[in-house]
Design a protein around this motif. Structure first.
Motif: not given
Length: 654
Positions: A603, A598-600, A506, A504, A496-497, A500, A508
């Motif tokens: 991105t 993790s997403e952060d 995540w 949320r 997850r993010c 954020c 992937a």
């Protein structure tokens, strides 16, 4: 009757006559036989040469006939004497006869020209044009017509008349002055036009590369980036020798104090030893990208003897400028404390501070060294004394690997550009920053005498120049490529993010691992860290992943946690005693990165990854993939690894 009438010589003038029919030729012959004596070839040619007459041609409808006349009274003396000699000649076999000279009709024109000496030149020219129109078709060149129809003396005069008369000196001087003024005007115009074209070209290039600037403050920085791009292209074009792809690979790691493995377990060179060797062997330059600098124990209350290794590294860095080694640094900002980077700046280091929070919403999390543009370090270790003695780290050093170093240097130059005042991330990046390697076009190299395909990945997406594979795409491609097993060791695995607002999901990476295990039956083993700063939601996600191994699914997925033990003194050290590894190994590929999963980190945060595809070993040599696999098995089977359960506690005593 004559004996050989058919062999009668043809007069020269007859060559210029139009063709006539055979019947007319017979009639003409009979007329000549009755009214005029036959002209010999020699006498007719001589008479033609001596008389300054201009031959004239008539149209084909009125063929020119020879006109016989008596001796003209106005004939010149020399010509008359020759003419009288010709009269006494006789035709063989027929006795002496008078040979009246042959005067063509063109003589009338010549006589007329003599009588009309006052006629204007325009009339003569006009008359010659009329004559030229009546000239037979076989003589198409006007100059040749005049040459054929004009005696040699007249031809020489005609040629002399065509020679241009020399210009008057005043006219010549005036024309020269005019040409000089034109030349000066032309040079002035060029001197004015050239700067205008340069300015226009520069403005067009700027708009093409960067678009319309949001503020005049960013223009100097963007121009500096453009100059850096040009310098990179110039150095690449100027480079005469090819880069080196015959590299020596060395796996390095930091083992925290009081963490002991079995005697037979594998051990590799320490990060501290590798860094010191790179610093001592540097000759021209060292480029370092880091999250922060904290090589001294100034961030804790008491001086610790455990920080001795970090201080040694800092001392070597401070000595570099005095040795003539250029030290360039790109570091995240803000950082506390800044004493290390400030002292390095005072000694001559070139430090750029990057505010990634403003640029991407993340941080600069890359850990990278480039030494002399040919030696490389990539790994999880920060420029921190704890990374050498208190944190479990893993990285790679590649020696004499200038092809890969040049590709990594482009990423470092991107960081340096983003450290300028008032800049923003360009889109797209200039071509000078385009990647030399990627997933679709890896570098073909020799690592420890074994063939390998190698490329560099980068995150976030905004920092991927042309041809650069993003870090997330590289990780997913390694997972999809696996056929037998996937072993992952990472500090944080959170689908997850994390940072954020609101958080949320995540999926992937999580979805790819589930697909590999459940669809392709690839063995998946995931080793994560458990310490005081762990996100406890991570263990819930990991538990849901491990449940897939239960029947009836039976997906081959296992999850464990790694805990670094700590005593009371070690617990007082902030951000220490953790397994900080970030790598993955499969039956085909090795991946060593700098980002948590993790997403952060993919991105927003800047990081890099080293991907090595190596499957065939030469002789008894060990592949990079095999070395990394041995490290994973050592940690997986060690006493510091624990099974995952719903009530995890990361406070394990030493």
């Amino acid at each position: 009757m004559r004996k050989k009438e058919a062999e009668t010589p043809v007069r020269r003038s007859s060559r210029l006559q139009p063709e006539v029919s055979s019947e007319e030729m017979l009639n003409n012959a009979e007329a000549e036989e009755q009214h005029a004596p036959i002209l010999l070839l020699r006498s007719s040619i001589k008479a033609h040469r001596l008389l300054p007459a201009v031959m004239e041609f008539q149209p084909e409808t009125e063929p020119t006939q020879p006109v016989l006349e008596e001796e003209p009274a106005s004939m010149p003396t020399r010509t008359k004497k020759i003419f009288l000699q010709e009269k006494d000649r006789t035709v063989p076999g027929e006795g002496p006869e008078r040979f009246p000279r042959v005067v063509l009709k063109r003589l009338e024109v010549a006589e007329k020209e003599k009588e009309n000496e006052g006629v204007e030149k325009e009339e003569v020219v006009e008359e010659r044009k009329v004559i030229a129109q009546l000239t037979p078709a076989y003589s198409s060149n006007l100059i040749m017509k005049e040459k054929l129809l004009t005696p040699s003396s007249d031809w020489r005069n005609l040629r002399e008349r065509r020679i241009l008369k020399p210009m008057d000196s005043a006219v010549s001087k005036k024309r020269m002055l005019g040409n000089g003024q034109k030349h000066i005007l032309w040079m002035s115009f060029c001197a004015y036009l050239l700067p205008c074209l340069l300015i226009l070209g520069g403005a067009s290039w700027y708009l093409w590369e960067f678009g319309t600037p949001r503020s005049l403050l960013v223009v100097p920085a963007q121009m500096h980036q453009g100059w850096s791009s040009f310098a990179l292209l110039w150095r690449k074009w100027q480079r005469k020798e090819g880069c080196s792809s015959h590299c020596r690979f060395l796996l390095v790691e930091s083992i925290p104090e009081n963490l002991k493995y079995e005697r037979e377990a594998v051990h590799y060179t320490s990060v501290y030893q590798a860094w010191m060797e790179l610093l001592e062997g540097a000759n021209s330059s060292i480029d370092i990208a880091a999250f922060y600098f904290s090589l001294r124990d100034m961030d804790i209350d008491v001086e610790s003897p455990l920080s001795r290794q970090g201080k040694n590294v800092l001392e070597k860095l401070l000595e570099l400028p005095s040795r003539g080694v250029k030290l360039s640094i790109a570091v995240n900002s803000p950082q506390k404390p800044q004493s290390d980077t400030e002292d390095l700046t005072k000694k001559g280091a070139d430090v750029k501070y990057l505010d990634f929070q403003h640029l991407t919403g993340g941080v600069l999390h890359t850990k990278l060294w480039i030494v002399d543009k040919k030696h490389i370090y990539i790994g999880s270790a920060n420029m921190d004394w704890r990374s050498l003695t208190q944190v479990k780290e893993l990285g790679a050093v590649l020696y004499n690997c200038s092809c890969l170093a040049q590709d990594l240097h482009k990423i470092f130059q991107m960081y340096r550009y983003l450290g300028e005042e008032g800049v923003s991330i360009p889109h797209p990046w200039p071509t000078a920053f385009s990647a030399d390697s990627g997933h679709t076009h890896p570098l073909h190299m020799l690592l420890n005498n074994n063939t390998a395909e190698v490329y560099i990945s980068s995150s976030p997406f905004a920092l991927c120049s042309g041809g650069r594979t993003s870090d997330l795409a590289a990780i997913l491609s390694v997972i999809d490529d696996a056929e037998q097993f996937i072993y992952i060791s990472v500090m944080d695995y959170v689908p997850r993010c994390q940072y954020c607002n609101p958080m949320r999901f995540w999926p992937a990476v999580d979805d790819r691992l589930r697909t590999a295990a459940c669809d392709r039956r690839v063995v998946v083993r995931l080793l994560v860290s458990c310490w005081s700063h762990s996100d406890m939601s991570m263990f819930v996600f990991l538990e849901s992943l491990s449940l897939l191994s239960q029947e009836p699914l039976g997906c081959p997925i296992e999850v464990k946690v790694f805990v670094v033990p700590a005593n009371e003194e070690q617990k007082k050290i902030p951000f220490a005693r953790v397994n900080h590894n970030k790598y993955m190994v499969t039956d085909r590929i090795a991946y060593i990165g700098t980002s948590n999963w993790s997403e952060d980190y993919f991105t927003k945060t800047a990081g890099i990854g080293l991907i090595i595809n190596q499957t065939i070993a030469t002789g008894d040599s060990i592949l990079v993939r095999q070395e990394l696999e041995a490290v994973f098995h050592r940690d997986w089977d060690s006493s510091y690894t624990h099974n995952l359960h719903s009530k995890m506690s990361c406070n394990t005593e030493a």
